[in-house]
Write an enzyme that holds these catalytic residues in place. Structure first.
Site, PDB file in Angstrom:
ATOM      1  N   ARG A 130     -32.294 -29.087  -4.841  1.00  0.00           N
ATOM      2  CA  ARG A 130     -33.309 -28.292  -4.146  1.00  0.00           C
ATOM      3  C   ARG A 130     -33.255 -28.634  -2.666  1.00  0.00           C
ATOM      4  NH1 ARG A 130     -34.897 -32.155  -1.807  1.00  0.00           N
ATOM      5  NH2 ARG A 130     -36.626 -30.932  -1.010  1.00  0.00           N
ATOM      6  N   GLY A 131     -34.069 -27.929  -1.875  1.00  0.00           N
ATOM      7  CA  GLY A 131     -33.975 -28.067  -0.425  1.00  0.00           C
ATOM      8  C   GLY A 131     -33.053 -26.957   0.067  1.00  0.00           C
ATOM      9  N   ALA A 132     -33.513 -26.220   1.088  1.00  0.00           N
ATOM     10  CA  ALA A 132     -32.813 -24.978   1.460  1.00  0.00           C
ATOM     11  C   ALA A 132     -31.301 -25.140   1.684  1.00  0.00           C
ATOM     12  CB  ALA A 132     -33.503 -24.382   2.686  1.00  0.00           C
ATOM     13  N   ARG A 185     -33.630 -18.584  -6.701  1.00  0.00           N
ATOM     14  CA  ARG A 185     -34.860 -18.908  -5.963  1.00  0.00           C
ATOM     15  C   ARG A 185     -34.961 -17.947  -4.773  1.00  0.00           C
ATOM     16  NH1 ARG A 185     -36.160 -24.996  -4.845  1.00  0.00           N
ATOM     17  NH2 ARG A 185     -38.248 -24.104  -4.850  1.00  0.00           N
ATOM     18  N   GLN A 239     -42.074 -33.953  -4.132  1.00  0.00           N
ATOM     19  CA  GLN A 239     -40.803 -34.240  -3.456  1.00  0.00           C
ATOM     20  C   GLN A 239     -40.954 -35.322  -2.389  1.00  0.00           C
ATOM     21  OE1 GLN A 239     -42.034 -31.148  -3.848  1.00  0.00           O
ATOM     22  NE2 GLN A 239     -40.445 -29.627  -4.170  1.00  0.00           N
ATOM     23  N   ASP A 246     -37.486 -23.519   5.053  1.00  0.00           N
ATOM     24  CA  ASP A 246     -36.767 -22.756   4.035  1.00  0.00           C
ATOM     25  C   ASP A 246     -36.312 -21.410   4.576  1.00  0.00           C
ATOM     26  OD1 ASP A 246     -38.614 -24.713   2.449  1.00  0.00           O
ATOM     27  OD2 ASP A 246     -36.936 -24.163   1.169  1.00  0.00           O
ATOM     28  N   ASN A 267     -42.056 -23.059   4.772  1.00  0.00           N
ATOM     29  CA  ASN A 267     -41.664 -24.392   4.301  1.00  0.00           C
ATOM     30  C   ASN A 267     -42.597 -24.748   3.141  1.00  0.00           C
ATOM     31  OD1 ASN A 267     -39.915 -26.730   4.640  1.00  0.00           O
ATOM     32  ND2 ASN A 267     -41.746 -27.841   5.251  1.00  0.00           N
ATOM     33  N   LYS A 268     -42.368 -25.898   2.547  1.00  0.00           N
ATOM     34  CA  LYS A 268     -43.119 -26.328   1.366  1.00  0.00           C
ATOM     35  C   LYS A 268     -44.627 -26.148   1.549  1.00  0.00           C
ATOM     36  CE  LYS A 268     -41.778 -27.415  -1.741  1.00  0.00           C
ATOM     37  NZ  LYS A 268     -41.590 -26.617  -2.979  1.00  0.00           N
TER      38      LYS A 268
HETATM   39  O1  MRU Z   1     -38.954 -26.509  -3.480  1.00  0.00           O
HETATM   40  P1  MRU Z   1     -38.002 -27.279  -2.635  1.00  0.00           P
HETATM   41  O2  MRU Z   1     -37.968 -28.729  -2.946  1.00  0.00           O
HETATM   42  O3  MRU Z   1     -36.617 -26.665  -2.651  1.00  0.00           O
HETATM   43  O4  MRU Z   1     -38.575 -27.134  -1.182  1.00  0.00           O
HETATM   44  C1  MRU Z   1     -37.902 -27.741  -0.109  1.00  0.00           C
HETATM   45  C2  MRU Z   1     -38.630 -27.703   1.172  1.00  0.00           C
HETATM   46  O5  MRU Z   1     -39.610 -27.020   1.342  1.00  0.00           O
HETATM   47  C3  MRU Z   1     -38.016 -28.457   2.274  1.00  0.00           C
HETATM   48  O6  MRU Z   1     -38.975 -28.990   3.093  1.00  0.00           O
HETATM   49  C4  MRU Z   1     -37.130 -27.450   3.036  1.00  0.00           C
HETATM   50  O7  MRU Z   1     -36.196 -26.853   2.162  1.00  0.00           O
HETATM   51  C5  MRU Z   1     -36.374 -28.034   4.086  1.00  0.00           C
HETATM   52  S1  MRU Z   1     -34.962 -28.786   3.442  1.00  0.00           S
HETATM   53  C6  MRU Z   1     -34.026 -29.420   4.681  1.00  0.00           C
END
Ligand code: MRU
Length: 367
Positions: A47-49, A90, A197, A238, A248-249
Site C-alpha cells: 500500500r502507499g501510492a 484501488r 499504518q 495519494d 491523503n489518508k
Molecule cells: O491506504 P494506504 O495505506 O495505501 O494510504 C497511504 C497514504 O495515505 C499515504 O500517506 C500516501 O499514499 C502517501 S505514500 C508515500
C-alpha cells in the site's frame, strides 16, 4: 535491522514485504501471476501510492509474460484486459493509473511481432519505475530537508515511508535525509485509524532506522500543537489535483486545519507521479470507501463496536491547497498554486529517466 526492500522483481516473480503482518512479523509474499498482485494491492499487503504504482507495473509485467498471442492486436487486447483488472484494485492513488498508462504506452508503441522481446521490455519498464521512484524520493528528501531545522519535532500521519514507496519514502524520506544531514529531530506519529499504518508501519520504520519516534493517537495532535511541541507537519499524498488540493489518508485534512490554526507549516511530500493534472481541483478525486470491518474491528480480529451499528469508512480526505505551505516534489518545493508549472515536465509525461539533482532546481519556490 536494515529496512528490507518493499518490493522487488526476483527471478521472474514479484516479491513484496507483506505489510498486513507488520510489525509482528517480517514476511514476504511471492506473486507469480498478476491476479495475486492485484489481490495484494486490494488487501493492503502492499500500500502507499507510489508502491501501489510499482506493484501494478510489476503485476502487468507478470500478466504480459503469460500472454500467448497470435497477432499484435491479440496481444494488445489481452494486455488491456489485464490492465482493467489492475485498475480496479484501488481508486484513489493516481500512481496506480500513472503506472498502468506507462506500461500501456510500451505495448502501444511497439510495432513488431516479437512478443517475447515485448514481454522482457515490459519487465524492464516495471523495474525502471521502481528505480526511478527511489531516485525521486532521494531528491524529495534533499529538497524537503531544508524545511527541517536541528532540534525540530515533526508530526506525520499514516505511512509515507520506504514501505509506501520503492524505498526511502516521501514524507519519511525528508525526515531520513534531515537525520542523515546530522539534524537532531523527533517524530510524532499519529496511529492513523482505522488500519493503523502510523502505529504499525511508520513507527516500525523509524524504530528500524533509529530515528526518535513518539506514537500518539489521532485525536492527540491538536493538544500537542497547542502546547507548542510540534514545529512542522509533513505528510505524503495519494493524488494531488492541478490546483494543489491533495488527497491523503483520512485525518490529513483535520491536521492541516489544526496546523493553520496553530501557525504550524504543513508540507506535502510526493513525486510528480502523484499529480493528476487532468483534475482541476480536489473535488473530483475518487475517495475509496473501505470495508466497515476496518472500523468495527481492530485489525480484523477484535470487535469493538456493537453489531448493527452504521459505519462510514472513507480511506482518504482532501486537503484544500490553501492549507498547504508547500508541496515538495523531486523537482523542487512549490507553493500549491505553482505545481501546475510542472505540467509537461512531470514524471507522468517523461518516458526518460528522472535526473538526479544535486542542488536546488530553478523551479524551487521558497516558502
Ligand atoms: O491506504 P494506504 O495505506 O495505501 O494510504 C497511504 C497514504 O495515505 C499515504 O500517506 C500516501 O499514499 C502517501 S505514500 C508515500
Amino acid at each position: 535491522m536494515a529496512m528490507p526492500a518493499t518490493i522487488e522483481w526476483v527471478e521472474g516473480k514479484v516479491r513484496m514485504l507483506d505489510q498486513s503482518r507488520l510489525p509482528k512479523e517480517v514476511v514476504f509474499l511471492e506473486c507469480q501471476d498478476y491476479q495475486s498482485v492485484a489481490r495484494a494491492i486490494k488487501d493492503l499487503k502492499i500500500r502507499g501510492a507510489p508502491a501501489i504504482g510499482i506493484a501494478a507495473a510489476m503485476g502487468l509485467a507478470l500478466g504480459a509474460k503469460s500472454i500467448r498471442a497470435d497477432s499484435r492486436e491479440d496481444f494488445q487486447t489481452k494486455f488491456l484486459s489485464i490492465c482493467s483488472v489492475m485498475a480496479a484494485t484501488r481508486p484513489t492513488a493516481v500512481n496506480l493509473f500513472w503506472a498502468i498508462e506507462r506500461m500501456k504506452r510500451v505495448v502501444h508503441d511497439y510495432a513488431g511481432d516479437d512478443f517475447s522481446w515485448l514481454q522482457d521490455r515490459l519487465i524492464r519498464e516495471a523495474i525502471d519505475i521502481l528505480q526511478q521512484d527511489i531516485e525521486m524520493n532521494h531528491a524529495i528528501g534533499r529538497f524537503g530537508a531544508d524545511f527541517i531545522k536541528n532540534g525540530n519535532t515533526v508530526l506525520t500521519h499514516c505511512n509515507a515511508g520506504a514501505l509506501a514507496t520503492g524505498g526511502h519514502g516521501t514524507a519519511l524520506g525528508v525526515i531520513r535525509t534531515a537525520r542523515d544531514q546530522g539534524k537532531r529531530l523527533n517524530v510524532l506519529v499519529d496511529e492513523t485509524r482505522p488500519v493503523l499504518q502510523g502505529a504499525r508501519l511508520t513507527a516500525w520504520e523509524l524504530v528500524q532506522d533509529q530515528i526518535p519516534v513518539t506514537l500518539i493517537t489521532d485525536s492527540m495532535a491538536g493538544a500537542f500543537m497547542k502546547k507548542g511541541i510540534i514545529d512542522l507537519c509533513i505528510v505524503g499524498a495519494d493524488r494531488i489535483a492541478a490546483n494543489g488540493d491533495t488527497a491523503n489518508k483520512i485525518g490529513t485534512y483535520t491536521l492541516a486545519v489544526l496546523s493553520r490554526h496553530h501557525k504550524i507549516p504543513f508540507y506535502v511530500a510526493a513525486p510528480t507521479s502523484s499529480i493528476d493534472f487532468d483534475l482541476a481541483t480536489g473535488d473530483k478525486i475518487p475517495i475509496e470507501e473501505r470495508n466497515p470491518e476496518e472500523v468495527t474491528h481492530i485489525l480484523g480480529q477484535t470487535r469493538i463496536a456493537p453489531e448493527g451499528v452504521g459505519v462510514a469508512n472513507p480511506a482518504f480526505d482532501v486537503t484544500p491547497a490553501e492549507y498547504i505551505t508547500a508541496i515538495v516534489t523531486e523537482k523542487g518545493a512549490f507553493r500549491p498554486a505553482e505545481i501546475i508549472r510542472l505540467k509537461g515536465s512531470a514524471a507522468k509525461e517523461s518516458s526518460g529517466k528522472v535526473k538526479r539533482k544535486g542542488g536546488r532546481s530553478k523551479n524551487v519556490s521558497r516558502v
